[in-house]
Design a protein around this motif. Structure first.
Motif, PDB file in Angstrom:
ATOM      1  N   ALA A  38       0.846  -1.205   0.000  1.00  0.00           N
ATOM      2  CA  ALA A  38       0.000   0.000   0.000  1.00  0.00           C
ATOM      3  C   ALA A  38       0.879   1.252   0.000  1.00  0.00           C
ATOM      4  O   ALA A  38       1.801   1.380   0.800  1.00  0.00           O
ATOM      5  N   SER A  39       0.567   2.168  -0.918  1.00  0.00           N
ATOM      6  CA  SER A  39       1.375   3.383  -1.039  1.00  0.00           C
ATOM      7  C   SER A  39       0.641   4.627  -0.543  1.00  0.00           C
ATOM      8  O   SER A  39       1.185   5.429   0.210  1.00  0.00           O
ATOM      9  N   SER A  40      -0.602   4.792  -0.949  1.00  0.00           N
ATOM     10  CA  SER A  40      -1.355   5.977  -0.533  1.00  0.00           C
ATOM     11  C   SER A  40      -1.858   5.836   0.897  1.00  0.00           C
ATOM     12  O   SER A  40      -1.990   4.729   1.423  1.00  0.00           O
ATOM     13  N   ASP A  41      -2.138   6.976   1.529  1.00  0.00           N
ATOM     14  CA  ASP A  41      -2.643   6.954   2.904  1.00  0.00           C
ATOM     15  C   ASP A  41      -4.000   6.257   2.981  1.00  0.00           C
ATOM     16  O   ASP A  41      -4.272   5.517   3.929  1.00  0.00           O
ATOM     17  N   ALA A  42      -4.853   6.501   1.968  1.00  0.00           N
ATOM     18  CA  ALA A  42      -6.174   5.877   1.963  1.00  0.00           C
ATOM     19  C   ALA A  42      -6.061   4.358   1.889  1.00  0.00           C
ATOM     20  O   ALA A  42      -6.786   3.630   2.582  1.00  0.00           O
ATOM     21  N   LYS A  44      -3.515   2.552   2.877  1.00  0.00           N
ATOM     22  CA  LYS A  44      -2.959   2.067   4.142  1.00  0.00           C
ATOM     23  C   LYS A  44      -4.034   1.964   5.213  1.00  0.00           C
ATOM     24  O   LYS A  44      -4.079   0.998   5.979  1.00  0.00           O
ATOM     25  N   VAL A  45      -4.909   2.957   5.265  1.00  0.00           N
ATOM     26  CA  VAL A  45      -5.995   2.938   6.255  1.00  0.00           C
ATOM     27  C   VAL A  45      -6.953   1.775   5.983  1.00  0.00           C
ATOM     28  O   VAL A  45      -7.375   1.069   6.897  1.00  0.00           O
ATOM     29  N   THR A  46      -7.281   1.570   4.694  1.00  0.00           N
ATOM     30  CA  THR A  46      -8.174   0.470   4.324  1.00  0.00           C
ATOM     31  C   THR A  46      -7.579  -0.873   4.717  1.00  0.00           C
ATOM     32  O   THR A  46      -8.272  -1.728   5.289  1.00  0.00           O
TER      33      THR A  46
END
Length: 319
Positions: A38-42, A44-46
């Motif tokens: 996972a690269s984006s913050d979204a 990573k949260v998911t």
């Protein structure tokens, strides 16, 4: 007319958990791998949320396995404790007044245990009517004796709703163990496992499909995360799973798919209704008792709506 409870008991049938453990291992490995990529913050949260749910499921599956190993009564006791905790969350989130405390004592420590006692002893008639008839009438009768008329209808309705959803509806899940289904020869634990797996897999698959493909929201003011893509994609995936596990049920492959669809629809409706209550109260979760899942009611909202319908449809058409 002969009642639909069976006197047969299912002593084992825990081999079904081998497949569940395999799925959990696969989910854990995939979740770990995707979290690393996972690269984006979204994203990573998911993945963080998904992995937290998977870890929580390890614990819940272990508890469920222990309950089934204890037999029908052990499983019934487990669901009774879950009902108690869910009712506690419901009453906490929809607060009542001091004048209701004696009524709540009856609800928590007399009516709820008595209802599950009738289930465990297979007293089918009292299991069906204790809460929707006697408890429904008793709650306002006991509350009015406190002499507090302020918001009386609202306070009474909260307690009645809590009893119906958290106790009466949820109790229909372990009631599956007592159904007289000749096709299963008393091995109803397989059907209970199938039902719980379908309910929870529907939630997971709708979450996954919604996060990956979700565009059109179904009820944005109630639950912004629920989309048509998630509902349809998750529902079809769950129906396929239900059909694949038809051998654990008294259904044919087509009937298993149809019953899975019924569970998906009722579970979705339950989640939506309970989300509306949470939004009305201004909270995200019912509680924090289960890490990664919120409270007990956050995991049982779908089951609460699906269980009574599944129980009665199965008992009526497949005995």
């Amino acid at each position: 007319m002969k009642h639909p409870f069976s006197s047969a008991n299912d002593p084992t049938l825990l081999y079904l958990f081998g497949g569940t453990l395999g799925l959990l291992i696969i989910a854990s490995v995939i979740g770990w791998a995707l979290a690393k990529r996972a690269s984006s913050d979204a994203a990573k949260v998911t993945m963080m949320n998904l992995n937290a749910r998977t870890r929580a499921w390890w614990g819940m599956v272990a508890v469920f396995a222990a309950a089934l190993a204890a037999g029908n009564v052990g499983t019934t006791v487990l669901f009774g404790l879950c009902s108690f905790m869910a009712l506690r969350e419901f009453i906490t989130l929809t607060p009542t007044k001091p004048g209701d405390h004696r009524t709540l004592f009856w609800v928590f420590f007399i009516i709820t245990p008595l209802h599950y006692y009738y289930l465990a002893t297979q007293w089918y008639g009292m299991f069906l009517i204790l809460i929707p008839v006697y408890a429904f009438l008793f709650v306002p009768m006991r509350t009015v004796l406190a002499g507090d008329c302020e918001r009386f209808l609202e306070r009474t309705a909260k307690i009645q709703w809590g009893l119906m959803i958290c106790v009466y509806c949820i109790s229909h899940a372990p009631a599956i163990l007592w159904l007289d289904l000749p096709a299963l020869n008393g091995h109803n634990a397989k059907l209970l496992f199938w039902f719980v797996a379908i309910v929870e897999m529907s939630d997971v698959m709708q979450y996954v499909w919604g996060k990956t493909c979700g565009r059109r929201k179904i009820a944005p003011n109630v639950s912004p995360g629920k989309t048509w893509e998630g509902f349809i994609g998750g529902g079809l995936t769950t129906m396929a799973l239900g059909a694949a596990l038809w051998w654990a049920t008294p259904f044919t492959i087509a009937q298993a798919a149809g019953m899975a669809a019924l569970v998906v629809i009722m579970g979705f409706a339950g989640g939506l209704v309970m989300s509306a209550i949470k939004r009305d109260r201004g909270v995200k979760d019912w509680g924090g008792a289960i890490a990664g899942h919120g409270g007990f009611m956050d995991r049982l909202d779908s089951l609460a709506f699906a269980a009574p319908v599944f129980f009665h449809v199965t008992g009526y058409f497949f005995r």
